[in-house]
Every structure is written in structure tokens, then in C-alpha cells.
Motif scaffolding. Sequence first.
Motif, PDB file in Angstrom:
ATOM      1  N   SER A  63       8.578 -39.786 -24.289  1.00  0.00           N
ATOM      2  CA  SER A  63       9.550 -40.526 -23.579  1.00  0.00           C
ATOM      3  C   SER A  63      10.691 -39.819 -23.041  1.00  0.00           C
ATOM      4  N   LEU A  64      11.094 -39.829 -21.949  1.00  0.00           N
ATOM      5  CA  LEU A  64      12.243 -38.914 -21.496  1.00  0.00           C
ATOM      6  C   LEU A  64      13.398 -39.056 -22.141  1.00  0.00           C
ATOM      7  N   GLU A  65      13.963 -40.461 -22.296  1.00  0.00           N
ATOM      8  CA  GLU A  65      15.098 -40.456 -23.108  1.00  0.00           C
ATOM      9  C   GLU A  65      15.386 -40.144 -24.446  1.00  0.00           C
ATOM     10  N   ASP A  76       9.980 -24.027 -29.438  1.00  0.00           N
ATOM     11  CA  ASP A  76      10.102 -24.144 -28.087  1.00  0.00           C
ATOM     12  C   ASP A  76      10.490 -25.499 -27.457  1.00  0.00           C
ATOM     13  N   LEU A  77      10.148 -26.444 -28.158  1.00  0.00           N
ATOM     14  CA  LEU A  77      10.532 -27.706 -27.443  1.00  0.00           C
ATOM     15  C   LEU A  77      11.892 -28.016 -27.705  1.00  0.00           C
ATOM     16  N   ARG A 101      14.359 -25.536 -27.555  1.00  0.00           N
ATOM     17  CA  ARG A 101      15.088 -24.940 -26.444  1.00  0.00           C
ATOM     18  C   ARG A 101      14.917 -25.569 -25.125  1.00  0.00           C
ATOM     19  N   ALA A 102      13.627 -26.171 -25.045  1.00  0.00           N
ATOM     20  CA  ALA A 102      13.269 -26.758 -23.898  1.00  0.00           C
ATOM     21  C   ALA A 102      14.113 -28.123 -23.533  1.00  0.00           C
ATOM     22  N   ALA A 131      17.715 -27.564 -22.531  1.00  0.00           N
ATOM     23  CA  ALA A 131      17.668 -27.113 -21.122  1.00  0.00           C
ATOM     24  C   ALA A 131      17.406 -28.075 -20.265  1.00  0.00           C
ATOM     25  N   LEU A 132      16.576 -29.173 -20.692  1.00  0.00           N
ATOM     26  CA  LEU A 132      16.255 -30.313 -19.976  1.00  0.00           C
ATOM     27  C   LEU A 132      17.535 -31.353 -19.907  1.00  0.00           C
ATOM     28  N   SER A 185      19.973 -29.814 -17.582  1.00  0.00           N
ATOM     29  CA  SER A 185      19.575 -29.967 -16.183  1.00  0.00           C
ATOM     30  C   SER A 185      19.683 -31.396 -15.637  1.00  0.00           C
ATOM     31  N   MET A 186      19.077 -32.403 -16.514  1.00  0.00           N
ATOM     32  CA  MET A 186      19.178 -33.713 -16.053  1.00  0.00           C
ATOM     33  C   MET A 186      20.298 -34.499 -16.254  1.00  0.00           C
ATOM     34  N   PHE A 237       3.799 -28.297 -28.915  1.00  0.00           N
ATOM     35  CA  PHE A 237       4.115 -28.137 -27.773  1.00  0.00           C
ATOM     36  C   PHE A 237       4.109 -26.469 -27.397  1.00  0.00           C
ATOM     37  N   LEU A 283       5.947 -23.852 -24.524  1.00  0.00           N
ATOM     38  CA  LEU A 283       6.860 -23.847 -23.412  1.00  0.00           C
ATOM     39  C   LEU A 283       6.245 -23.352 -22.345  1.00  0.00           C
ATOM     40  N   ASP A 306       7.193 -39.755 -17.012  1.00  0.00           N
ATOM     41  CA  ASP A 306       8.383 -38.907 -17.608  1.00  0.00           C
ATOM     42  C   ASP A 306       8.240 -37.385 -17.895  1.00  0.00           C
ATOM     43  N   ALA A 316      10.062 -34.426 -16.151  1.00  0.00           N
ATOM     44  CA  ALA A 316      10.883 -33.406 -17.216  1.00  0.00           C
ATOM     45  C   ALA A 316      10.334 -32.127 -17.002  1.00  0.00           C
ATOM     46  N   ALA A 329      11.953 -30.489 -13.792  1.00  0.00           N
ATOM     47  CA  ALA A 329      13.470 -30.125 -13.983  1.00  0.00           C
ATOM     48  C   ALA A 329      13.480 -28.708 -14.822  1.00  0.00           C
ATOM     49  N   LEU A 330      12.609 -28.853 -15.732  1.00  0.00           N
ATOM     50  CA  LEU A 330      12.520 -27.749 -16.866  1.00  0.00           C
ATOM     51  C   LEU A 330      12.138 -26.400 -16.170  1.00  0.00           C
ATOM     52  N   SER A 381      15.276 -25.234 -13.959  1.00  0.00           N
ATOM     53  CA  SER A 381      16.507 -24.866 -14.987  1.00  0.00           C
ATOM     54  C   SER A 381      16.160 -23.772 -15.632  1.00  0.00           C
ATOM     55  N   MET A 382      14.876 -23.413 -16.170  1.00  0.00           N
ATOM     56  CA  MET A 382      14.460 -22.010 -16.944  1.00  0.00           C
ATOM     57  C   MET A 382      13.909 -21.008 -16.148  1.00  0.00           C
ATOM     58  N   ALA A 399       8.965 -17.708 -25.158  1.00  0.00           N
ATOM     59  CA  ALA A 399       8.559 -18.852 -26.034  1.00  0.00           C
ATOM     60  C   ALA A 399       7.852 -18.291 -27.235  1.00  0.00           C
ATOM     61  N   ASP A 400       7.592 -19.160 -28.283  1.00  0.00           N
ATOM     62  CA  ASP A 400       7.196 -18.992 -29.493  1.00  0.00           C
ATOM     63  C   ASP A 400       5.867 -18.045 -29.529  1.00  0.00           C
TER      64      ASP A 400
END
Lengths: 253, 253
Positions: free
Chosen positions: A164-166, A188-189, A191-192, A195-196, A199-200, B163, B165, B188, B192, B195-196, B199-200, B215-216
Motif C-alpha cells: 500500500s503506497l500510503e 533497503d526498504l 532507505r527506499a 527516498a520515496l 520524492s512523492m 525486498f 532495492l 501502487d 512507487a 518515482a523511486l 529519485s535514486m 543495496a544490502d
Amino acid sequence: MVDVVPTLQALRPRDVSGRVAVVIDVLRATSTLVTALAAGAREVRPAATPREARVRYDRLAAARGGTEGLLLGGERMGLRIEGFDLGNSPLEYTPERVSGKTIFFTTTNGTRTLRRAAGTRTGGGGARRVLVAAFLNATAVAKEVLSAEGDVVLCCAGTRGGFSLEDILLAGFIAAHLERNAPFVFRDLARAAAALYRSMAGEDGRDLARAVAAADHARHLTALGFGDDIVLCATLDTTDIVPEYRRGRVVVP
Amino acid sequence: MVDVVPTLQALRPRDVSGRVAVVIDVLRATSTLVTALAAGAREVRPAATPREARVRYDRLAAARGGTEGLLLGGERMGLRIEGFDLGNSPLEYTPERVSGKTIFFTTTNGTRTLRRAAGTRTGGGGARRVLVAAFLNATAVAKEVLSAEGDVVLCCAGTRGGFSLEDILLAGFIAAHLERNAPFVFRDLARAAAALYRSMAGEDGRDLARAVAAADHARHLTALGFGDDIVLCATLDTTDIVPEYRRGRVVVP
């Protein structure tokens, strides 16, 4: 260490064990929990199913000799459950309705995410603490995480098993706050997500409402008539309470 | 419709059924597959386990009366499997080693993601087509998806159930290409991921190598001595081949 788990289904005991867990279900369970407690509710007792909520409500009412001070709240498929006092719209959880009340509450994903983060009742494998986060109390949660020290895992509920984006945006807001204020190792997630968010939503959160409104689940809820909920749930820092899930209850410690 | 599945574990039959699936395991399985086929390998036959790869290799060698033209490749825990000709480093898959060869190949996540995307052998529930993507052939894959028409799901392998990256960044590169070139509905995680990526890695991909290196799993592989692989796997568009997984074989159609 800061990590993010994207969905309830992806949450494994080893992700949270001994850590501070932050449970996130922006649309709408954790936004509703924060709103209810900010409005003065005494406590919220999450239940896995409507039936469980009803049974526990009836049992407590019988013990007390009445339903005074007790409420039933929650949703299935986004809608209020038949016979319940309240649905899952934070707008329903006003001080007039909920102040001083004990609320038995059930939603599809939010409740299960709280319970999975907390681990078994016997204490094995669960998080050290389980905090409840919404955009409404996002900065307060980030500060609480900083003062709690140690590893943190941001547990997103997701929607119907998917990302879910939110939820990821809120995880990103909190991760970005931690990044600015203390040295953490970011997975990783995490950090992502940070950044997201930048960005958004923008560094200052200016585009947050638009980003949340464009999310899949927001559009679904808007179609159901809950457009006002989306606006509320995308509002930053209206309260500084940090509800915590302890021994089956969500309370403000 | 464009969707992204973040890990092998999250991939459900309904995510891919009847769609074009793009399998992504940047570090390193799909980068190695693309490199091997660009180097002239005849075909790659993915196997779930080292034992399965070996049994099928032996069986084909027996049928042909020799191991001429056959190779065994792959990894466990990042390292070459004992007795195998090749590991999972794309740098090993040179034209001198692999041109004209049939390679039995097994990795921890990449192979399973290919198979899960393709569905059962009897044809039930799988993707309409299964394409193999790396940064090395990213633009070619995006163009192939556009010409294939219909719904697309970008299937990231992830790392140890989590996940990755680098996989999401490649999904984001492809999603951003689709966004610019045709009207798709974005789920979604697709929105995302795009956009990521911007951004990155930057709109022009200038910071891609740095983002992947952070990345890890990249840091883990660098610690194992595979730093050169990371640089190669983060290079955009060195080839325009689009390998496809069909009936148990990865080939360039």
C-alpha cells in the motif's frame, strides 16, 4: 537498524523479535485508533473477527451488568459491521462518542498486524514494544522511537496482501526523521521508503495529500464515499499521543 | 495495467495469470542469464536445485553420448556449486565459455521466480509470456512489453524473502519507460518504483551504479569479492536481446 516490512503477510517473527515495532495502516485502522485515543477513548481492544469482538463485548457487559462505557467498532470490506456502534472511519470517533469508552475494534488487516507484531501471548518472539502510527501522530512516533533506542521495524499492514503506497509513505516519513536525527543502519526498504516520501510528498510534505489520494486503496475508499477520510488520514501531526499495544489493548501509556 | 510484485514469496498465481510477466533478479541471476545468451549460449535450462541440474545434465549427456556442448552453472549462498563449470557471476559467461552451449543453471531465487511466473507445466494459471530482464537489456524489455500489449507484472525475485532495492529500481526503470510511452493504469508499487528510480538513479540513470552499490545484497556480494559484478549488473542497455522462458528453457526467440 531500521527496517520496513511492506505487508502483514510478509511479517515474520524474526523481523520484529526484540525490536521496537511500529504498526502502520494509514487507511484506516491506525488512523482511527489514534483518533479514538486522541478523542479520549479509555482503551481499544482489537479483535481478529467481528464475532470475537462481539463475544468479548458481551462478556464484559455481563460482568459489569450493562453496556455502559462499551462500544463496538470496525469494518469488513470497508463498511461498518451490522449491529456495531461505529465503523472504521476516524471521523466517527469524536470525543462525544468515544471519550472514556472501551472500544472493541476489528478490521481486516490492522488488527492482525498488531497481533503479529506483538507475537504470542506467552511472550515468545514478539516485538519489545508495539507502537501505533498514523500521519496524525507521525512526528511523535518518530521521536518515541528515537528515545526508545535499539532496532526498529516499521510494519505496514498493506491491502489485500499487497503493498500500500500510503503505508510505505508513512514508513518513509518516519525513516526520514530517523535518518536526520541519529545514526541508524538502514535496510533497503527503509532507505527506499525515505527516498520515496521525499520524492512523492516533498521534503516538507506539501504533496502528501495528493500522493495519498492517488493510492489504490484511497481511490477504492473514495468510491465507497469515504473521501473525507482520505483527507483526514493524510494530515500530518495533529496530535502527539503515541498509542501502544500492550497485553491485548491499545492505550496511551 | 502495470503491477510490481516485490518478492518471489509474494508472487501469487493471480498476479501473473494471462499477463506478460517480466522476471527480475538483478543480483545476479537475470543479469547472468542475459549475459550468457548475449554471449551466444544456445539456451539455459533453469533447475530448482543443484541436484536437479546435475541429474538433467547427466541425462542429456547420456542421451548424446557425451558432455560436449553442455555446462553446469549456478550458485548457493552466492558461491559456485562444487563440481559445476560456472558460478553465478555474469563475468564468467564469456563467448569463449558459453557460445553455442546448453547451460543447466540453478540459483536460490531467480529460478523459482521464473517457474512461479510461468505457472504449472499443464498451462494453468501462468503468465502469457515470461520475459527475462536485467539493467543490461532494460530498454529492450520495456519496448518488448509495449509491443506485446496487455497487462504486465514486473516480478522481482528479492533476497532471502525480503525486498531488494536493485530489483525495485529495475522495475521502476521499466515502469517509467511504460509511463512515458503508453497509457497504462499503474498499481501502487509500480507508481512507487518509477518515482523511486527517478529519485535514486536520476531521470537519466546517472546515479544508478551508486544506488545499486548501496543495496544490502550488493554490499554482501562485495564482501564476498564480487564487486566487479555489481558494476556490470548496474550497467544500462548493453544489449537488445530479450530472453524468454518457454517450456522450461530460457532462449532468445
